[in-house]
Write an enzyme that holds these catalytic residues in place. Structure first.
Site, PDB file in Angstrom:
ATOM      1  N   GLU A 155      49.117  26.810  34.152  1.00  0.00           N
ATOM      2  CA  GLU A 155      48.409  25.529  34.306  1.00  0.00           C
ATOM      3  C   GLU A 155      47.525  25.530  35.566  1.00  0.00           C
ATOM      4  O   GLU A 155      46.422  24.979  35.571  1.00  0.00           O
ATOM      5  CB  GLU A 155      49.432  24.390  34.386  1.00  0.00           C
ATOM      6  CG  GLU A 155      48.865  22.996  34.487  1.00  0.00           C
ATOM      7  CD  GLU A 155      48.083  22.588  33.240  1.00  0.00           C
ATOM      8  OE1 GLU A 155      48.707  22.385  32.203  1.00  0.00           O
ATOM      9  OE2 GLU A 155      46.839  22.489  33.320  1.00  0.00           O
ATOM     10  N   LYS A 170      43.693  33.015  37.452  1.00  0.00           N
ATOM     11  CA  LYS A 170      42.705  32.848  36.361  1.00  0.00           C
ATOM     12  C   LYS A 170      41.980  34.151  36.053  1.00  0.00           C
ATOM     13  O   LYS A 170      41.683  34.455  34.895  1.00  0.00           O
ATOM     14  CB  LYS A 170      41.688  31.761  36.711  1.00  0.00           C
ATOM     15  CG  LYS A 170      40.875  32.068  37.972  1.00  0.00           C
ATOM     16  CD  LYS A 170      40.674  30.861  38.815  1.00  0.00           C
ATOM     17  CE  LYS A 170      41.299  31.059  40.174  1.00  0.00           C
ATOM     18  NZ  LYS A 170      41.280  29.922  41.048  1.00  0.00           N
ATOM     19  N   LYS A 189      37.664  30.416  33.933  1.00  0.00           N
ATOM     20  CA  LYS A 189      38.298  29.173  33.462  1.00  0.00           C
ATOM     21  C   LYS A 189      37.746  28.774  32.093  1.00  0.00           C
ATOM     22  O   LYS A 189      38.489  28.262  31.242  1.00  0.00           O
ATOM     23  CB  LYS A 189      38.070  28.065  34.488  1.00  0.00           C
ATOM     24  CG  LYS A 189      38.802  28.373  35.806  1.00  0.00           C
ATOM     25  CD  LYS A 189      38.299  27.547  36.954  1.00  0.00           C
ATOM     26  CE  LYS A 189      39.034  27.870  38.242  1.00  0.00           C
ATOM     27  NZ  LYS A 189      38.440  27.226  39.417  1.00  0.00           N
ATOM     28  N   VAL A 219      48.746  28.631  48.265  1.00  0.00           N
ATOM     29  CA  VAL A 219      49.542  27.985  47.220  1.00  0.00           C
ATOM     30  C   VAL A 219      51.013  28.384  47.334  1.00  0.00           C
ATOM     31  O   VAL A 219      51.909  27.534  47.281  1.00  0.00           O
ATOM     32  CB  VAL A 219      49.002  28.340  45.809  1.00  0.00           C
ATOM     33  CG1 VAL A 219      49.732  27.529  44.751  1.00  0.00           C
ATOM     34  CG2 VAL A 219      47.501  28.084  45.718  1.00  0.00           C
ATOM     35  N   GLY A 273      43.330  23.778  46.467  1.00  0.00           N
ATOM     36  CA  GLY A 273      44.112  23.358  47.624  1.00  0.00           C
ATOM     37  C   GLY A 273      45.574  23.708  47.399  1.00  0.00           C
ATOM     38  O   GLY A 273      46.061  23.685  46.272  1.00  0.00           O
TER      39      GLY A 273
END
Ligand code: NAP
Length: 456
Positions: free
Chosen positions: A130, A106, A206, A17, A326
């Site tokens: 987010e 998370k 989550k 990321v 991804g």
């Protein structure tokens, strides 16, 4: 035009990321500046290994192994290292120094959210994450902002792509769990050590975050009942299928009344149930394999995709769907948070102001390209289908599906046929011309419907 101020951005981590976030910051600097109202200057990227190969070519001078020094001199800090420490300490340091923080972590938010939020409140800075739930899907901000005037009653989420891929494989091929997992690993959807995914731990983090925002209460990982998919067999899937169901690993957060809490006792459903002040209601937060009717919107979520289905008192049912992981998709969510945080610094507000810098023209409907559903009432005669198909071909509209149903009128005993056609993507203009031409055929009784189709 007045000169924009510059905000210093520190990036912690340059993996899947982080590398994509760095790329966007460097390649789209002008676009980001116009949307944020400030130039976002990437001042450094903290990594462990300066010589590790990167997915994106980035200036070598940006890299450092001194993450602590980097966060102390930044207006905005993006944490994409993962893990609990040193991410936690670095985030706390950044906020204490007045920086807004964006993270995709998370595990950390689910484990220690209250401490992080407290520190953000104390320092008066934004903390946003987010990307931590369902990758690219904008779900936390809609829950936090868009639905803040409503009461959410239930959240059902497919929030782990790996397990959804495995269950989907089992459902569509009849494979056993171990074979479907091996396929997921071969295709890169599952890690060499898949425990966090298949045992539901990732989905549980989550679930805690979704529940916290949906029900305005801080839930942690300890509040979540968690059961993974490793014991789901091919026979379970086949039986569910026979009965019209599909099995999905769901993260669930729902408000239950007294009856619901009683039902939950002894089944694990009681875990994570918080009690309201009046002692009659609470929130159940849980992750487990779940049968869904095949016609439920979440049943259509295939492969490694994610979706979150929300029920709210006034909004009713809502569904959010997209790529849950991804580098690039997740980076999109990170950038949204970053722009929002930058705007909060520029405006001294919450950073939710709308921008109108796109200047894109609106196209007429004739420029639209999509698939179509066309219903035709036709005479039941030999050669009709071929004539219609030829006419579509002449207009450059190709047919994907053509289905015929025969009807007999009980009074007149005359047979007619109902024809349903789904086309491949075509322009609105070509479709309109085709429909006009079809109407002129002597074998057509009527065109019963012409509808646009998305998602085929
Ligand atoms: P990743 O590919 O493993 O990259 C981690 C990066 O952090 C690497 O560049 C690594 O440096 C750096 N790093 C790790 N520990 C460090 C330390 N102690 N000091 C300095 N640098 C350190 O991870 P990722 O997949 O990009 O995920 C990043 C975060 O986003 C995680 O919290 C993850 O849960 C979250 N997330 C990821 C996805 C996804 O699709 N990947 C989706 C949603 C959320 P080196 O390169 O030098 O080793």
């Amino acid at each position: 035009m007045t000169e924009l101020r510059t905000l210093k951005v520190a990036l912690l981590g340059c993996g899947n990321v982080g590398a994509q976030v760095a790329r966007i910051l460097l390649d789209d600097a002008d676009m980001l500046a116009s949307r944020a109202g400030a130039r976002l200057e990437l001042v450094g990227i903290a990594v462990r290994n300066l010589d590790a190969p990167r997915e994106v070519e980035l200036p070598r001078g940006l890299f450092t192994t001194d993450a602590e020094a980097l966060v102390k001199d930044a207006d905005l800090v993006i944490e994409l290292m993962g893990g609990i420490e040193p991410a936690r300490t670095l985030i706390l340091t950044a906020m204490r120094n007045g920086a807004c923080v964006v993270t995709g972590n998370k595990a950390l938010v689910a484990k220690d959210g209250p401490t992080l939020h407290e520190e953000a409140d104390k320092a008066g800075v934004q903390l946003s994450y987010e990307a931590a739930v369902a990758g690219a899907i904008p779900i936390l901000r809609p829950i936090r902002d868009s639905l803040s005037g409503d009461r959410i009653t239930r959240v059902l989420g497919i929030v782990n792509g790996t397990t959804n891929f495995i269950l989907d494989q089992m459902d569509s091929t009849g494979a056993q769990f171990a074979d479907a997992l091996a396929e997921a690993q071969r295709l890169g959807y599952a890690e060499a050590d898949p425990t966090a995914d298949i045992e539901g731990h990732d989905a549980a983090s989550k679930a805690a975050i979704l529940a916290s925002l949906s029900f305005h209460t801080r839930f942690s990982l300890d509040d979540v009942y968690c059961e993974g998919i490793s014991s789901v067999t091919a026979a379970d899937i086949a039986a569910a299928k026979d009965a019209g169901f599909v099995i999905k690993l769901l993260a669930i957060a729902e408000k239950l009344g007294t009856a619901g809490r009683e039902t939950g006792l002894g089944t694990g459903l009681g875990s994570g149930t918080e009690t309201d002040a009046d002692g009659t209601t609470g929130v159940s937060v849980r992750v487990h394999p779940t049968l869904l009717p095949r016609e439920h919107p979440l049943a259509a979520v295939r492969g490694a995709f994610n979706a979150v289905f929300i029920e709210a008192e006034n909004a009713g049912e809502l569904m959010f769907y997209g790529q849950g992981a991804g580098g690039k998709p997740t980076a999109s969510a990170v950038m949204g948070d970053l722009i929002s945080a930058a705007r909060s610094i520029v405006l001294g507000g919450p950073g939710r102001a709308e921008t109108t810098t796109g200047q894109v023209s609106a196209l007429p409907i004739t420029a639209a390209v999509t698939s179509y559903y066309i219903g035709l009432d036709v005479a039941d005669q030999p050669g009709v289908l071929a004539r219609i198909a030829q006419l579509f071909a002449e207009h450059g509209v190709s047919i994907e599906i053509m289905r015929q149903t025969i009807h007999r009128d009980a009074d007149s005993n005359i047979e007619s046929a109902e024809l349903r056609i789904v086309t491949h993507r075509a322009s609105e203009a070509a479709l309109a011309a085709t429909v006009e031409a079809v109407k002129g055929l002597d074998v057509i009784n009527s065109v019963t419907s012409v509808l646009r189709v998305e998602g085929v």
